[in-house]
Motif scaffolding. Structure first.
Motif, PDB file in Angstrom:
ATOM      1  N   ASN A  86      -0.743 -14.892  34.971  1.00  0.00           N
ATOM      2  CA  ASN A  86      -1.255 -16.148  34.438  1.00  0.00           C
ATOM      3  C   ASN A  86      -0.957 -16.271  32.948  1.00  0.00           C
ATOM      4  OD1 ASN A  86      -2.720 -15.234  36.860  1.00  0.00           O
ATOM      5  ND2 ASN A  86      -3.756 -17.192  36.677  1.00  0.00           N
ATOM      6  N   GLU A  87      -1.150 -15.170  32.201  1.00  0.00           N
ATOM      7  CA  GLU A  87      -0.850 -15.177  30.766  1.00  0.00           C
ATOM      8  C   GLU A  87       0.642 -15.380  30.521  1.00  0.00           C
ATOM      9  OE1 GLU A  87      -4.067 -12.169  28.764  1.00  0.00           O
ATOM     10  OE2 GLU A  87      -2.578 -11.284  30.105  1.00  0.00           O
ATOM     11  N   LYS A  88       1.471 -14.724  31.343  1.00  0.00           N
ATOM     12  CA  LYS A  88       2.922 -14.860  31.171  1.00  0.00           C
ATOM     13  C   LYS A  88       3.391 -16.290  31.409  1.00  0.00           C
ATOM     14  CE  LYS A  88       4.055 -10.968  33.518  1.00  0.00           C
ATOM     15  NZ  LYS A  88       4.967 -10.045  34.186  1.00  0.00           N
ATOM     16  N   LEU A  89       2.866 -16.933  32.453  1.00  0.00           N
ATOM     17  CA  LEU A  89       3.271 -18.317  32.719  1.00  0.00           C
ATOM     18  C   LEU A  89       2.828 -19.225  31.583  1.00  0.00           C
ATOM     19  CD1 LEU A  89       4.682 -20.320  34.551  1.00  0.00           C
ATOM     20  CD2 LEU A  89       2.516 -20.608  35.786  1.00  0.00           C
ATOM     21  N   ASP A  90       1.648 -18.995  31.064  1.00  0.00           N
ATOM     22  CA  ASP A  90       1.189 -19.790  29.934  1.00  0.00           C
ATOM     23  C   ASP A  90       2.116 -19.602  28.733  1.00  0.00           C
ATOM     24  OD1 ASP A  90      -0.779 -21.642  28.861  1.00  0.00           O
ATOM     25  OD2 ASP A  90      -1.354 -19.978  27.545  1.00  0.00           O
ATOM     26  N   LEU A  91       2.575 -18.377  28.495  1.00  0.00           N
ATOM     27  CA  LEU A  91       3.516 -18.113  27.396  1.00  0.00           C
ATOM     28  C   LEU A  91       4.849 -18.838  27.618  1.00  0.00           C
ATOM     29  CD1 LEU A  91       2.878 -14.307  26.773  1.00  0.00           C
ATOM     30  CD2 LEU A  91       2.317 -16.203  25.222  1.00  0.00           C
ATOM     31  N   VAL A  92       5.309 -18.885  28.860  1.00  0.00           N
ATOM     32  CA  VAL A  92       6.549 -19.603  29.175  1.00  0.00           C
ATOM     33  C   VAL A  92       6.398 -21.083  28.819  1.00  0.00           C
ATOM     34  CG1 VAL A  92       8.049 -20.399  31.065  1.00  0.00           C
ATOM     35  CG2 VAL A  92       7.351 -17.998  30.946  1.00  0.00           C
ATOM     36  N   PHE A  93       5.306 -21.688  29.242  1.00  0.00           N
ATOM     37  CA  PHE A  93       5.087 -23.100  28.938  1.00  0.00           C
ATOM     38  C   PHE A  93       4.925 -23.335  27.435  1.00  0.00           C
ATOM     39  CE2 PHE A  93       3.818 -23.620  33.489  1.00  0.00           C
ATOM     40  CZ  PHE A  93       4.778 -24.564  33.797  1.00  0.00           C
ATOM     41  N   ARG A  94       4.284 -22.403  26.747  1.00  0.00           N
ATOM     42  CA  ARG A  94       4.173 -22.519  25.290  1.00  0.00           C
ATOM     43  C   ARG A  94       5.549 -22.474  24.628  1.00  0.00           C
ATOM     44  NH1 ARG A  94      -0.747 -18.563  23.408  1.00  0.00           N
ATOM     45  NH2 ARG A  94      -2.266 -19.342  24.904  1.00  0.00           N
ATOM     46  N   ASP A  95       6.412 -21.583  25.109  1.00  0.00           N
ATOM     47  CA  ASP A  95       7.776 -21.504  24.552  1.00  0.00           C
ATOM     48  C   ASP A  95       8.564 -22.781  24.794  1.00  0.00           C
ATOM     49  OD1 ASP A  95       7.538 -19.032  23.384  1.00  0.00           O
ATOM     50  OD2 ASP A  95       8.609 -17.943  24.961  1.00  0.00           O
ATOM     51  N   ILE A  96       8.417 -23.346  25.979  1.00  0.00           N
ATOM     52  CA  ILE A  96       9.106 -24.599  26.280  1.00  0.00           C
ATOM     53  C   ILE A  96       8.667 -25.671  25.282  1.00  0.00           C
ATOM     54  CG2 ILE A  96       9.331 -26.469  27.970  1.00  0.00           C
ATOM     55  CD1 ILE A  96       9.061 -24.250  30.158  1.00  0.00           C
ATOM     56  N   LYS A  97       7.376 -25.762  25.056  1.00  0.00           N
ATOM     57  CA  LYS A  97       6.836 -26.754  24.111  1.00  0.00           C
ATOM     58  C   LYS A  97       7.237 -26.426  22.670  1.00  0.00           C
ATOM     59  CE  LYS A  97       3.930 -30.173  23.113  1.00  0.00           C
ATOM     60  NZ  LYS A  97       4.271 -31.537  23.404  1.00  0.00           N
ATOM     61  N   ARG A  98       7.097 -25.176  22.279  1.00  0.00           N
ATOM     62  CA  ARG A  98       7.365 -24.755  20.905  1.00  0.00           C
ATOM     63  C   ARG A  98       8.823 -24.971  20.513  1.00  0.00           C
ATOM     64  NH1 ARG A  98       6.174 -19.352  21.017  1.00  0.00           N
ATOM     65  NH2 ARG A  98       3.986 -19.860  20.757  1.00  0.00           N
ATOM     66  N   HIS A  99       9.730 -24.696  21.435  1.00  0.00           N
ATOM     67  CA  HIS A  99      11.158 -24.805  21.142  1.00  0.00           C
ATOM     68  C   HIS A  99      11.725 -26.175  21.498  1.00  0.00           C
ATOM     69  CE1 HIS A  99      11.305 -20.658  19.945  1.00  0.00           C
ATOM     70  NE2 HIS A  99      10.720 -20.306  21.063  1.00  0.00           N
ATOM     71  N   HIS A 100      10.832 -27.087  21.852  1.00  0.00           N
ATOM     72  CA  HIS A 100      11.225 -28.470  22.164  1.00  0.00           C
ATOM     73  C   HIS A 100      12.328 -28.511  23.217  1.00  0.00           C
ATOM     74  CE1 HIS A 100       8.781 -29.721  18.788  1.00  0.00           C
ATOM     75  NE2 HIS A 100       9.393 -28.822  18.053  1.00  0.00           N
ATOM     76  N   LEU A 101      12.210 -27.642  24.222  1.00  0.00           N
ATOM     77  CA  LEU A 101      13.203 -27.631  25.287  1.00  0.00           C
ATOM     78  C   LEU A 101      13.034 -28.883  26.133  1.00  0.00           C
ATOM     79  CD1 LEU A 101      12.969 -23.888  26.365  1.00  0.00           C
ATOM     80  CD2 LEU A 101      14.618 -24.950  24.800  1.00  0.00           C
ATOM     81  N   LYS A 102      14.110 -29.585  26.333  1.00  0.00           N
ATOM     82  CA  LYS A 102      14.095 -30.810  27.126  1.00  0.00           C
ATOM     83  C   LYS A 102      14.901 -30.573  28.393  1.00  0.00           C
ATOM     84  CE  LYS A 102      11.673 -33.172  24.266  1.00  0.00           C
ATOM     85  NZ  LYS A 102      10.264 -33.259  24.574  1.00  0.00           N
ATOM     86  N   ALA A 103      14.352 -31.014  29.483  1.00  0.00           N
ATOM     87  CA  ALA A 103      15.035 -30.863  30.763  1.00  0.00           C
ATOM     88  C   ALA A 103      14.710 -32.064  31.636  1.00  0.00           C
ATOM     89  CB  ALA A 103      14.592 -29.569  31.451  1.00  0.00           C
ATOM     90  N   ASP A 104      15.532 -32.253  32.651  1.00  0.00           N
ATOM     91  CA  ASP A 104      15.258 -33.311  33.618  1.00  0.00           C
ATOM     92  C   ASP A 104      14.013 -32.970  34.435  1.00  0.00           C
ATOM     93  OD1 ASP A 104      17.633 -35.182  33.327  1.00  0.00           O
ATOM     94  OD2 ASP A 104      18.565 -33.204  33.454  1.00  0.00           O
ATOM     95  N   LYS A 135       5.923 -33.809  29.300  1.00  0.00           N
ATOM     96  CA  LYS A 135       6.570 -35.075  29.659  1.00  0.00           C
ATOM     97  C   LYS A 135       7.833 -34.861  30.492  1.00  0.00           C
ATOM     98  CE  LYS A 135       4.564 -37.620  25.818  1.00  0.00           C
ATOM     99  NZ  LYS A 135       3.309 -37.038  26.062  1.00  0.00           N
ATOM    100  N   MET A 136       7.696 -33.976  31.489  1.00  0.00           N
ATOM    101  CA  MET A 136       8.769 -33.779  32.461  1.00  0.00           C
ATOM    102  C   MET A 136       8.159 -33.320  33.781  1.00  0.00           C
ATOM    103  SD  MET A 136      10.737 -30.304  31.193  1.00  0.00           S
ATOM    104  CE  MET A 136      10.484 -30.424  29.435  1.00  0.00           C
ATOM    105  N   PRO A 137       8.762 -33.742  34.895  1.00  0.00           N
ATOM    106  CA  PRO A 137       8.215 -33.362  36.194  1.00  0.00           C
ATOM    107  C   PRO A 137       8.386 -31.869  36.470  1.00  0.00           C
ATOM    108  CG  PRO A 137      10.192 -34.701  36.461  1.00  0.00           C
ATOM    109  CD  PRO A 137       9.909 -34.621  35.001  1.00  0.00           C
ATOM    110  N   ILE A 138       7.484 -31.352  37.278  1.00  0.00           N
ATOM    111  CA  ILE A 138       7.551 -29.959  37.719  1.00  0.00           C
ATOM    112  C   ILE A 138       7.535 -29.968  39.238  1.00  0.00           C
ATOM    113  CG2 ILE A 138       6.411 -27.712  37.719  1.00  0.00           C
ATOM    114  CD1 ILE A 138       5.188 -28.465  34.996  1.00  0.00           C
ATOM    115  N   TYR A 139       8.537 -29.348  39.844  1.00  0.00           N
ATOM    116  CA  TYR A 139       8.650 -29.240  41.293  1.00  0.00           C
ATOM    117  C   TYR A 139       8.494 -27.775  41.691  1.00  0.00           C
ATOM    118  CZ  TYR A 139      10.698 -33.847  40.611  1.00  0.00           C
ATOM    119  OH  TYR A 139      10.915 -35.152  40.236  1.00  0.00           O
ATOM    120  N   VAL A 140       7.992 -27.543  42.888  1.00  0.00           N
ATOM    121  CA  VAL A 140       7.732 -26.173  43.331  1.00  0.00           C
ATOM    122  C   VAL A 140       8.329 -25.910  44.712  1.00  0.00           C
ATOM    123  CG1 VAL A 140       5.609 -26.015  41.966  1.00  0.00           C
ATOM    124  CG2 VAL A 140       5.471 -26.709  44.360  1.00  0.00           C
ATOM    125  N   THR A 141       8.594 -24.642  44.970  1.00  0.00           N
ATOM    126  CA  THR A 141       8.936 -24.171  46.309  1.00  0.00           C
ATOM    127  C   THR A 141       8.000 -23.017  46.646  1.00  0.00           C
ATOM    128  OG1 THR A 141      10.576 -22.553  45.536  1.00  0.00           O
ATOM    129  CG2 THR A 141      11.392 -24.757  46.080  1.00  0.00           C
TER     130      THR A 141
END
Length: 165
Positions: free
Chosen positions: A29-47, A79-85
């Motif tokens: 849970n902590e690792k996933l939160d860190l991943v999302f923080r990095d996405i936000k912090r580094h302004h990563l944009k994706a479809d 501000k981007m969709p998240i899809y799961v499998t």
């Protein structure tokens, strides 16, 4: 046209029952939160973001409800969709009831289409066996869609399409 996708896999989030977890320095849970923080912090944009499988390690309905709430919050924030499998450590019935708020089905697979690509999210979970499996119903569904489209296809799934021997 170029598309950017962020893929996160094998999250194995801790479930609420305290089931055995892999020995790790940080909780999943902590690792996933860190991943999302990095996405936000580094302004990563994706479809979109694809979280491909093993979402919650043997989760129940309440776990998938909490996961859906967290994913909705992350989608809004990024501000981007998240899809799961689903993967072999997911529990399909609990996922349908908790995440989708729907009556359970045997498999969870679907297609997302953009102007340039078709994205297929397949379910290789089969009786929770480790190597996974794609059944004929799902393969036929995929074959029909691939034959009817002139878009390039990108397929997301947990297991390899074949096992090396």
């Amino acid at each position: 046209m170029q598309h950017n996708i962020i893929q996160i896999t094998d999250t194995h989030l801790k479930n609420s029952t305290g089931a055995k977890q892999m020995k790790q320095r940080f909780s999943p849970n902590e690792k996933l939160d860190l991943v999302f923080r990095d996405i936000k912090r580094h302004h990563l944009k994706a479809d979109f973001i694809a979280i491909t499988d093993d979402l919650i390690h043997e989760g129940n309905i309440a776990d998938y409800c909490a996961f859906k709430k967290m994913i909705s919050c992350k989608q809004d924030r990024l501000k981007m969709p998240i899809y799961v499998t689903l993967g072999n450590h997911d529990r399909t019935k609990a996922f349908y009831r908790g995440y989708l708020k729907q009556k359970s089905k045997d498999k969870y697979y679907y297609q997302i289409t953009s102007s340039d690509y078709d994205y297929y999210f397949l379910d290789t979970n089969f009786n929770n066996i480790e190597q996974g499996y794609l059944d004929y119903k799902q393969l036929n569904w995929l074959g029909e869609r691939l034959s009817q489209s002139d878009h390039p296809a990108i397929i997301f799934m947990h297991h390899l399409p074949y096992a090396p021997h």
